[in-house]
Design an enzyme around this catalytic site. Structure first.
Site, mmCIF file in Angstrom:
data_model
loop_
_atom_site.group_PDB
_atom_site.id
_atom_site.type_symbol
_atom_site.label_atom_id
_atom_site.label_comp_id
_atom_site.label_asym_id
_atom_site.label_seq_id
_atom_site.Cartn_x
_atom_site.Cartn_y
_atom_site.Cartn_z
ATOM 1 N N TYR A 143 4.831 5.172 -6.921
ATOM 2 C CA TYR A 143 4.454 3.836 -6.451
ATOM 3 C C TYR A 143 2.937 3.703 -6.528
ATOM 4 O O TYR A 143 2.208 4.589 -6.064
ATOM 5 C CB TYR A 143 4.925 3.653 -5.000
ATOM 6 C CG TYR A 143 4.581 2.315 -4.391
ATOM 7 C CD1 TYR A 143 5.225 1.154 -4.810
ATOM 8 C CD2 TYR A 143 3.616 2.208 -3.384
ATOM 9 C CE1 TYR A 143 4.928 -0.082 -4.233
ATOM 10 C CE2 TYR A 143 3.317 0.970 -2.808
ATOM 11 C CZ TYR A 143 3.974 -0.163 -3.230
ATOM 12 O OH TYR A 143 3.685 -1.385 -2.673
ATOM 13 N N ASP A 245 -3.521 8.912 -8.493
ATOM 14 C CA ASP A 245 -3.434 7.984 -7.376
ATOM 15 C C ASP A 245 -3.282 8.826 -6.112
ATOM 16 O O ASP A 245 -2.211 9.343 -5.812
ATOM 17 C CB ASP A 245 -2.234 7.041 -7.581
ATOM 18 C CG ASP A 245 -2.138 6.019 -6.464
ATOM 19 O OD1 ASP A 245 -2.818 6.189 -5.439
ATOM 20 O OD2 ASP A 245 -1.364 5.051 -6.621
ATOM 21 N N LYS A 273 -5.582 4.888 2.592
ATOM 22 C CA LYS A 273 -4.849 5.363 3.777
ATOM 23 C C LYS A 273 -5.678 6.217 4.752
ATOM 24 O O LYS A 273 -6.396 5.684 5.570
ATOM 25 C CB LYS A 273 -3.585 6.079 3.339
ATOM 26 C CG LYS A 273 -2.592 5.090 2.668
ATOM 27 C CD LYS A 273 -1.167 5.539 2.806
ATOM 28 C CE LYS A 273 -0.215 4.716 1.953
ATOM 29 N NZ LYS A 273 0.770 3.958 2.707
#
Ligand code: PMP
Length: 434
Positions: A143, A245, A273
Protein backbone atom coordinates in the site's frame (compact mmCIF):
# COMPACT_ATOMS: atom_id res chain seq x y z
CA UNK A 1 -20.38 -7.34 28.98
CA UNK A 2 -18.57 -4.33 27.52
CA UNK A 3 -20.89 -1.36 27.12
CA UNK A 4 -21.08 0.28 23.70
CA UNK A 5 -24.42 2.16 23.71
CA UNK A 6 -22.86 5.64 23.54
CA UNK A 7 -20.58 4.67 20.63
CA UNK A 8 -23.55 3.21 18.76
CA UNK A 9 -25.61 6.36 19.37
CA UNK A 10 -22.77 8.59 18.19
CA UNK A 11 -22.18 6.47 15.10
CA UNK A 12 -25.85 6.79 14.17
CA UNK A 13 -25.69 10.54 14.66
CA UNK A 14 -22.37 10.85 12.87
CA UNK A 15 -23.67 9.07 9.77
CA UNK A 16 -26.19 11.87 9.27
CA UNK A 17 -23.46 14.46 8.71
CA UNK A 18 -20.21 12.59 8.03
CA UNK A 19 -20.06 10.22 5.05
CA UNK A 20 -20.24 6.73 6.54
CA UNK A 21 -19.76 8.19 10.03
CA UNK A 22 -15.96 8.07 9.67
CA UNK A 23 -13.21 10.27 8.23
CA UNK A 24 -11.10 7.60 6.54
CA UNK A 25 -12.41 4.63 4.57
CA UNK A 26 -10.18 2.21 6.48
CA UNK A 27 -12.10 3.11 9.68
CA UNK A 28 -15.45 2.04 8.24
CA UNK A 29 -15.19 -1.61 9.23
CA UNK A 30 -18.37 -3.57 9.97
CA UNK A 31 -16.54 -5.78 12.49
CA UNK A 32 -15.81 -4.56 15.06
CA UNK A 33 -18.20 -1.63 14.82
CA UNK A 34 -16.36 1.74 14.78
CA UNK A 35 -15.99 3.01 18.35
CA UNK A 36 -15.77 6.60 19.57
CA UNK A 37 -12.90 7.52 21.86
CA UNK A 38 -12.38 10.39 24.24
CA UNK A 39 -8.80 10.15 25.38
CA UNK A 40 -5.59 8.20 25.59
CA UNK A 41 -2.75 8.10 28.09
CA UNK A 42 0.41 6.01 27.67
CA UNK A 43 -0.47 2.56 26.35
CA UNK A 44 -4.19 2.97 27.14
CA UNK A 45 -7.12 4.45 25.28
CA UNK A 46 -10.65 5.16 26.62
CA UNK A 47 -13.88 5.01 24.68
CA UNK A 48 -17.00 7.09 25.27
CA UNK A 49 -18.70 4.23 27.16
CA UNK A 50 -15.95 4.31 29.78
CA UNK A 51 -14.11 1.20 28.57
CA UNK A 52 -10.32 1.26 28.79
CA UNK A 53 -8.15 -0.74 26.42
CA UNK A 54 -4.47 -1.56 26.11
CA UNK A 55 -3.98 -0.07 22.66
CA UNK A 56 -2.03 -1.81 19.91
CA UNK A 57 -3.61 0.28 17.16
CA UNK A 58 -1.65 3.36 18.20
CA UNK A 59 -3.21 5.58 15.56
CA UNK A 60 -2.30 2.92 12.91
CA UNK A 61 1.35 3.11 13.92
CA UNK A 62 2.36 6.72 14.58
CA UNK A 63 2.08 6.69 18.40
CA UNK A 64 5.53 5.20 18.97
CA UNK A 65 5.74 7.02 22.34
CA UNK A 66 2.15 6.12 23.25
CA UNK A 67 -0.81 8.43 23.85
CA UNK A 68 -0.29 12.00 25.12
CA UNK A 69 3.49 11.83 25.74
CA UNK A 70 4.32 14.94 27.72
CA UNK A 71 7.65 15.51 25.93
CA UNK A 72 5.89 15.95 22.57
CA UNK A 73 2.84 17.82 23.85
CA UNK A 74 4.99 20.29 25.79
CA UNK A 75 7.28 20.92 22.81
CA UNK A 76 4.27 21.53 20.55
CA UNK A 77 2.53 23.84 23.05
CA UNK A 78 5.68 25.85 23.54
CA UNK A 79 6.33 26.21 19.82
CA UNK A 80 2.72 27.18 19.09
CA UNK A 81 2.91 30.13 21.44
CA UNK A 82 4.91 31.89 18.74
CA UNK A 83 2.63 31.02 15.83
CA UNK A 84 1.34 28.00 13.93
CA UNK A 85 2.13 28.55 10.25
CA UNK A 86 4.54 30.93 8.55
CA UNK A 87 4.31 29.67 4.96
CA UNK A 88 8.03 30.36 5.03
CA UNK A 89 11.25 29.01 6.43
CA UNK A 90 12.11 28.61 10.08
CA UNK A 91 15.00 27.10 11.99
CA UNK A 92 13.20 23.99 13.20
CA UNK A 93 13.06 22.77 9.58
CA UNK A 94 16.83 22.88 9.36
CA UNK A 95 17.32 21.22 12.73
CA UNK A 96 15.07 18.37 11.62
CA UNK A 97 16.56 17.87 8.16
CA UNK A 98 20.09 17.93 9.64
CA UNK A 99 18.96 15.26 12.10
CA UNK A 100 17.48 13.17 9.25
CA UNK A 101 20.73 13.46 7.31
CA UNK A 102 22.55 12.00 10.29
CA UNK A 103 20.09 9.18 10.87
CA UNK A 104 18.88 7.96 7.47
CA UNK A 105 21.42 6.54 5.02
CA UNK A 106 19.73 7.85 1.82
CA UNK A 107 18.85 11.27 3.27
CA UNK A 108 21.28 13.50 1.41
CA UNK A 109 18.42 16.02 1.00
CA UNK A 110 14.94 16.17 2.48
CA UNK A 111 11.45 17.64 1.79
CA UNK A 112 8.38 17.62 4.09
CA UNK A 113 4.68 17.02 3.48
CA UNK A 114 1.75 16.11 5.69
CA UNK A 115 0.70 12.56 4.77
CA UNK A 116 2.21 9.40 3.40
CA UNK A 117 -0.05 9.40 0.35
CA UNK A 118 1.11 12.78 -0.86
CA UNK A 119 4.82 12.25 -0.28
CA UNK A 120 4.73 9.02 -2.30
CA UNK A 121 3.53 11.17 -5.21
CA UNK A 122 6.57 13.40 -4.83
CA UNK A 123 8.85 10.36 -4.91
CA UNK A 124 7.27 9.03 -8.11
CA UNK A 125 7.48 12.44 -9.76
CA UNK A 126 11.17 12.80 -8.95
CA UNK A 127 11.85 9.30 -10.31
CA UNK A 128 10.04 10.06 -13.58
CA UNK A 129 11.77 13.39 -14.01
CA UNK A 130 15.17 11.86 -13.31
CA UNK A 131 14.84 8.92 -15.70
CA UNK A 132 12.59 10.45 -18.38
CA UNK A 133 10.58 7.20 -18.17
CA UNK A 134 6.95 6.61 -17.24
CA UNK A 135 6.35 3.17 -15.82
CA UNK A 136 6.48 2.16 -12.17
CA UNK A 137 6.78 -1.34 -10.72
CA UNK A 138 4.62 -1.87 -7.64
CA UNK A 139 3.97 -5.09 -5.79
CA UNK A 140 0.77 -6.94 -4.96
CA UNK A 141 -0.23 -6.42 -1.35
CA UNK A 142 1.80 -3.23 -0.89
CA UNK A 143 0.00 0.00 0.00
CA UNK A 144 1.36 3.40 -0.94
CA UNK A 145 -1.62 5.63 -0.20
CA UNK A 146 -5.07 6.23 -1.62
CA UNK A 147 -4.24 8.09 -4.85
CA UNK A 148 -5.24 6.75 -8.27
CA UNK A 149 -1.78 5.76 -9.48
CA UNK A 150 -0.93 3.55 -6.47
CA UNK A 151 -4.24 2.24 -5.09
CA UNK A 152 -3.74 -0.73 -7.39
CA UNK A 153 -3.67 -4.46 -6.53
CA UNK A 154 -3.36 -3.75 -2.82
CA UNK A 155 -5.73 -6.54 -1.80
CA UNK A 156 -7.20 -7.70 -5.11
CA UNK A 157 -9.81 -10.50 -5.09
CA UNK A 158 -7.90 -13.63 -6.11
CA UNK A 159 -10.35 -14.31 -8.94
CA UNK A 160 -9.45 -11.02 -10.66
CA UNK A 161 -5.75 -10.92 -9.72
CA UNK A 162 -4.56 -12.69 -12.89
CA UNK A 163 -1.57 -15.04 -13.26
CA UNK A 164 1.05 -14.93 -10.48
CA UNK A 165 3.91 -14.14 -12.91
CA UNK A 166 1.98 -11.33 -14.63
CA UNK A 167 -0.72 -10.01 -12.27
CA UNK A 168 -3.50 -7.74 -13.49
CA UNK A 169 -3.41 -4.14 -12.32
CA UNK A 170 -6.60 -4.27 -10.26
CA UNK A 171 -8.13 -0.89 -9.36
CA UNK A 172 -8.81 -0.32 -5.66
CA UNK A 173 -11.83 1.95 -5.86
CA UNK A 174 -14.70 3.14 -7.98
CA UNK A 175 -13.91 6.39 -9.74
CA UNK A 176 -10.25 5.60 -10.38
CA UNK A 177 -8.86 6.97 -13.64
CA UNK A 178 -8.16 4.17 -16.11
CA UNK A 179 -5.13 6.07 -17.32
CA UNK A 180 -3.58 5.72 -13.86
CA UNK A 181 -3.49 1.95 -14.26
CA UNK A 182 -1.57 2.04 -17.54
CA UNK A 183 1.72 3.18 -16.08
CA UNK A 184 1.93 0.57 -13.37
CA UNK A 185 3.46 -2.89 -13.71
CA UNK A 186 2.18 -5.06 -10.87
CA UNK A 187 4.42 -7.91 -9.72
CA UNK A 188 4.48 -10.49 -6.92
CA UNK A 189 6.83 -9.38 -4.13
CA UNK A 190 9.66 -11.55 -2.83
CA UNK A 191 10.00 -13.27 -6.21
CA UNK A 192 13.29 -12.45 -7.86
CA UNK A 193 12.87 -14.42 -11.09
CA UNK A 194 9.60 -12.72 -11.99
CA UNK A 195 11.09 -9.33 -11.11
CA UNK A 196 14.18 -9.82 -13.25
CA UNK A 197 12.11 -11.04 -16.19
CA UNK A 198 9.78 -8.02 -15.96
CA UNK A 199 12.73 -5.63 -15.91
CA UNK A 200 14.33 -7.33 -18.91
CA UNK A 201 11.05 -6.97 -20.84
CA UNK A 202 10.50 -3.26 -20.16
CA UNK A 203 13.77 -1.87 -18.87
CA UNK A 204 13.78 1.27 -21.03
CA UNK A 205 10.32 2.26 -19.80
CA UNK A 206 10.67 1.73 -16.06
CA UNK A 207 11.28 4.85 -13.99
CA UNK A 208 10.97 3.35 -10.52
CA UNK A 209 10.42 0.35 -8.34
CA UNK A 210 8.46 1.22 -5.20
CA UNK A 211 8.11 -1.18 -2.29
CA UNK A 212 7.55 -1.50 1.42
CA UNK A 213 10.90 -3.04 2.47
CA UNK A 214 8.90 -5.15 4.92
CA UNK A 215 5.42 -5.84 3.53
CA UNK A 216 3.45 -4.32 6.42
CA UNK A 217 0.13 -3.78 4.66
CA UNK A 218 -0.34 -7.49 3.96
CA UNK A 219 0.81 -9.38 7.01
CA UNK A 220 4.16 -8.16 8.24
CA UNK A 221 6.24 -10.20 5.85
CA UNK A 222 10.02 -9.98 5.79
CA UNK A 223 11.95 -9.91 2.52
CA UNK A 224 13.57 -13.23 1.64
CA UNK A 225 17.28 -13.52 2.24
CA UNK A 226 19.09 -11.76 -0.59
CA UNK A 227 15.93 -10.30 -2.17
CA UNK A 228 16.54 -6.61 -1.37
CA UNK A 229 20.20 -6.52 -2.48
CA UNK A 230 19.31 -8.36 -5.70
CA UNK A 231 16.47 -5.94 -6.48
CA UNK A 232 18.80 -3.04 -5.83
CA UNK A 233 21.48 -4.47 -8.08
CA UNK A 234 18.99 -5.00 -10.93
CA UNK A 235 17.66 -1.44 -10.50
CA UNK A 236 21.17 0.00 -10.56
CA UNK A 237 22.12 -2.01 -13.62
CA UNK A 238 19.07 -0.75 -15.52
CA UNK A 239 18.98 2.90 -14.42
CA UNK A 240 15.79 2.38 -12.39
CA UNK A 241 15.15 4.46 -9.25
CA UNK A 242 14.61 2.29 -6.16
CA UNK A 243 12.10 3.79 -3.72
CA UNK A 244 11.57 2.38 -0.24
CA UNK A 245 8.21 3.37 1.21
CA UNK A 246 9.17 3.55 4.88
CA UNK A 247 5.95 5.14 6.10
CA UNK A 248 5.52 2.24 8.54
CA UNK A 249 9.08 0.97 9.00
CA UNK A 250 10.61 4.45 9.45
CA UNK A 251 11.45 5.24 13.10
CA UNK A 252 9.55 2.11 14.18
CA UNK A 253 12.01 -0.56 13.13
CA UNK A 254 15.09 1.53 13.89
CA UNK A 255 16.33 5.11 13.84
CA UNK A 256 17.69 4.51 10.35
CA UNK A 257 14.56 2.77 9.04
CA UNK A 258 14.46 -0.52 7.18
CA UNK A 259 17.32 0.73 5.01
CA UNK A 260 19.62 0.90 8.03
CA UNK A 261 18.23 -2.33 9.47
CA UNK A 262 18.86 -4.30 6.25
CA UNK A 263 21.90 -2.33 5.10
CA UNK A 264 20.38 -1.41 1.72
CA UNK A 265 20.35 2.27 0.80
CA UNK A 266 17.61 3.07 -1.74
CA UNK A 267 17.72 6.09 -4.08
CA UNK A 268 14.62 7.65 -2.49
CA UNK A 269 12.60 6.87 0.63
CA UNK A 270 9.39 8.15 2.16
CA UNK A 271 8.80 8.51 5.91
CA UNK A 272 5.77 9.51 8.00
CA UNK A 273 3.71 7.93 10.81
CA UNK A 274 6.07 7.38 13.78
CA UNK A 275 8.33 10.27 12.80
CA UNK A 276 6.30 12.87 14.72
CA UNK A 277 4.69 10.59 17.30
CA UNK A 278 1.11 11.17 16.07
CA UNK A 279 1.32 14.56 14.37
CA UNK A 280 0.70 14.71 10.60
CA UNK A 281 4.09 14.72 8.93
CA UNK A 282 5.72 12.92 6.05
CA UNK A 283 9.00 13.40 4.27
CA UNK A 284 10.89 12.48 1.16
CA UNK A 285 14.57 11.70 1.60
CA UNK A 286 16.93 10.91 -1.21
CA UNK A 287 20.23 11.02 -2.93
CA UNK A 288 21.53 14.43 -3.90
CA UNK A 289 21.37 13.99 -7.67
CA UNK A 290 17.68 13.07 -7.54
CA UNK A 291 16.60 15.56 -4.87
CA UNK A 292 18.49 18.26 -6.77
CA UNK A 293 15.56 18.21 -9.24
CA UNK A 294 13.33 19.58 -6.49
CA UNK A 295 16.05 21.92 -5.23
CA UNK A 296 16.47 23.45 -8.70
CA UNK A 297 12.71 23.83 -9.16
CA UNK A 298 12.48 21.39 -12.08
CA UNK A 299 10.20 19.12 -10.04
CA UNK A 300 7.36 20.81 -8.22
CA UNK A 301 6.62 19.77 -4.66
CA UNK A 302 4.36 22.17 -2.75
CA UNK A 303 1.92 22.37 0.15
CA UNK A 304 0.35 25.06 2.33
CA UNK A 305 0.86 23.11 5.54
CA UNK A 306 4.31 21.66 4.80
CA UNK A 307 6.72 22.02 7.75
CA UNK A 308 4.23 23.88 9.93
CA UNK A 309 5.38 24.79 13.42
CA UNK A 310 3.34 22.11 15.20
CA UNK A 311 4.68 19.13 13.24
CA UNK A 312 8.29 20.30 13.20
CA UNK A 313 8.24 20.70 16.98
CA UNK A 314 6.56 17.30 17.36
CA UNK A 315 9.08 15.55 15.09
CA UNK A 316 12.10 17.08 16.84
CA UNK A 317 10.73 16.06 20.25
CA UNK A 318 9.89 12.54 19.04
CA UNK A 319 13.30 11.93 17.47
CA UNK A 320 15.12 13.24 20.50
CA UNK A 321 13.20 10.75 22.65
CA UNK A 322 13.78 7.89 20.20
CA UNK A 323 17.52 8.61 20.28
CA UNK A 324 17.70 7.70 23.98
CA UNK A 325 19.62 4.55 24.81
CA UNK A 326 17.85 1.24 24.60
CA UNK A 327 14.56 2.40 23.03
CA UNK A 328 14.55 -0.01 20.11
CA UNK A 329 16.00 -2.88 22.12
CA UNK A 330 13.13 -2.48 24.59
CA UNK A 331 10.48 -2.26 21.82
CA UNK A 332 11.90 -5.39 20.21
CA UNK A 333 12.16 -7.26 23.49
CA UNK A 334 8.57 -6.44 24.50
CA UNK A 335 7.19 -7.25 21.05
CA UNK A 336 9.11 -10.51 20.86
CA UNK A 337 7.83 -11.56 24.29
CA UNK A 338 4.25 -10.82 23.26
CA UNK A 339 4.68 -12.71 19.98
CA UNK A 340 6.19 -15.68 21.79
CA UNK A 341 3.42 -15.69 24.41
CA UNK A 342 0.72 -15.60 21.71
CA UNK A 343 2.46 -18.37 19.79
CA UNK A 344 2.57 -20.59 22.87
CA UNK A 345 -1.10 -19.96 23.64
CA UNK A 346 -2.15 -20.88 20.12
CA UNK A 347 -0.08 -24.06 20.27
CA UNK A 348 -1.67 -24.94 23.61
CA UNK A 349 -5.18 -24.74 22.17
CA UNK A 350 -4.12 -26.26 18.83
CA UNK A 351 -5.22 -23.48 16.49
CA UNK A 352 -3.37 -22.85 13.17
CA UNK A 353 -1.54 -19.61 13.60
CA UNK A 354 1.06 -17.46 11.89
CA UNK A 355 2.82 -14.66 13.70
CA UNK A 356 5.59 -12.67 12.04
CA UNK A 357 7.37 -9.37 12.46
CA UNK A 358 10.48 -7.76 13.89
CA UNK A 359 8.92 -6.89 17.31
CA UNK A 360 8.05 -3.16 17.33
CA UNK A 361 5.30 -4.31 14.96
CA UNK A 362 4.09 -7.74 14.01
CA UNK A 363 1.19 -9.49 12.33
CA UNK A 364 -0.98 -12.27 13.64
CA UNK A 365 -3.18 -14.46 11.46
CA UNK A 366 -5.16 -17.64 11.84
CA UNK A 367 -4.25 -20.04 9.10
CA UNK A 368 -4.98 -23.45 7.68
CA UNK A 369 -1.33 -24.35 8.35
CA UNK A 370 0.13 -22.76 5.21
CA UNK A 371 2.84 -20.09 5.45
CA UNK A 372 3.09 -16.68 3.79
CA UNK A 373 5.75 -15.04 1.67
CA UNK A 374 3.67 -12.84 -0.67
CA UNK A 375 0.15 -11.51 -1.20
CA UNK A 376 -1.23 -14.65 -2.88
CA UNK A 377 -0.06 -17.08 -0.20
CA UNK A 378 -1.32 -14.66 2.47
CA UNK A 379 -4.78 -14.35 0.89
CA UNK A 380 -5.03 -18.11 0.39
CA UNK A 381 -4.17 -19.24 3.91
CA UNK A 382 -5.48 -16.40 6.10
CA UNK A 383 -8.77 -16.95 7.94
CA UNK A 384 -9.99 -13.35 8.37
CA UNK A 385 -13.34 -14.38 9.77
CA UNK A 386 -11.71 -16.13 12.68
CA UNK A 387 -9.45 -13.15 13.27
CA UNK A 388 -12.44 -10.77 13.40
CA UNK A 389 -14.02 -12.96 16.09
CA UNK A 390 -10.72 -12.92 18.02
CA UNK A 391 -10.57 -9.10 17.81
CA UNK A 392 -14.08 -8.77 19.21
CA UNK A 393 -13.32 -10.95 22.24
CA UNK A 394 -10.07 -9.06 22.84
CA UNK A 395 -12.02 -5.79 22.84
CA UNK A 396 -14.43 -7.21 25.41
CA UNK A 397 -11.40 -8.13 27.52
CA UNK A 398 -9.83 -4.66 27.26
CA UNK A 399 -7.34 -5.05 24.40
CA UNK A 400 -7.65 -3.06 21.18
CA UNK A 401 -5.97 -4.32 18.00
CA UNK A 402 -6.25 -3.51 14.29
CA UNK A 403 -8.86 -5.56 12.42
CA UNK A 404 -6.46 -6.76 9.73
CA UNK A 405 -3.96 -8.42 12.07
CA UNK A 406 -1.22 -5.84 12.59
CA UNK A 407 -0.05 -5.02 16.13
CA UNK A 408 2.02 -1.93 17.02
CA UNK A 409 3.96 -1.40 20.24
CA UNK A 410 5.04 1.83 21.88
CA UNK A 411 7.64 2.83 24.45
CA UNK A 412 4.70 3.36 26.84
CA UNK A 413 3.74 -0.35 26.85
CA UNK A 414 4.79 -2.20 29.98
CA UNK A 415 5.47 -5.77 31.08
CA UNK A 416 2.09 -5.66 32.84
CA UNK A 417 0.39 -4.70 29.56
CA UNK A 418 1.92 -7.75 27.91
CA UNK A 419 0.80 -10.04 30.74
CA UNK A 420 -2.70 -8.55 30.67
CA UNK A 421 -2.87 -8.98 26.88
CA UNK A 422 -1.78 -12.60 27.05
CA UNK A 423 -4.50 -13.23 29.63
CA UNK A 424 -7.11 -11.73 27.31
CA UNK A 425 -5.76 -13.67 24.33
CA UNK A 426 -5.90 -16.91 26.31
CA UNK A 427 -9.61 -16.40 26.99
CA UNK A 428 -10.27 -15.48 23.37
CA UNK A 429 -8.38 -18.49 22.01
CA UNK A 430 -9.91 -20.95 24.45
CA UNK A 431 -13.37 -19.87 23.33
CA UNK A 432 -12.64 -20.70 19.68
CA UNK A 433 -13.64 -23.82 17.80
CA UNK A 434 -10.68 -25.79 16.45
N1 PMP B 1 2.66 4.03 2.51
C1 PMP B 1 2.55 3.07 3.45
C2 PMP B 1 3.55 1.96 3.48
C3 PMP B 1 1.52 3.12 4.38
O1 PMP B 1 1.40 2.13 5.28
C4 PMP B 1 0.61 4.20 4.34
C5 PMP B 1 -0.52 4.31 5.33
N2 PMP B 1 -0.85 3.21 6.06
C6 PMP B 1 0.77 5.17 3.34
C7 PMP B 1 1.81 5.06 2.45
C8 PMP B 1 -0.18 6.33 3.23
O2 PMP B 1 0.01 7.18 4.31
P1 PMP B 1 -1.15 8.18 4.78
O3 PMP B 1 -2.25 7.35 5.35
O4 PMP B 1 -0.47 9.03 5.80
O5 PMP B 1 -1.57 8.95 3.58
Amino acid sequence: MRKSERSKELLKRSRRSLAGGVSSSVRAAKRPLPLFFEGGQGSKICDVDGNEYVDYVLGQGPLILGHSPSCILKAVQQALEKGQLYAAQHEMEIALSEKLQQLIPCAELVRYSNSGSEIVQAALRVARAYTGREKVIKFEGHYHGWFDNVLISVHPPLESAGPLEAPNAVPGTAGQANSALCDVIVLPWNNLEVFEEAVINSKHDIAAVIMEPIMCNTGCILPREGYLPAVQEICNRNGIVLIFDEIITGFRLSLSGAQGYFGITPDLATFGKAMAGGFPISCLTGKQELMELIAEGKVNHSGTFNSNVMVMAAALATLSQLESDGVYERLCELGTRLMQGLRELAEEVGIGFHIEGPGPMFHLAFTDGGSFHDYRTFAEHNDMDRYHRFVEVLLDEGVRVIGRGMWYLSTAHTDEDVEFTLGAAKLALQGMDR
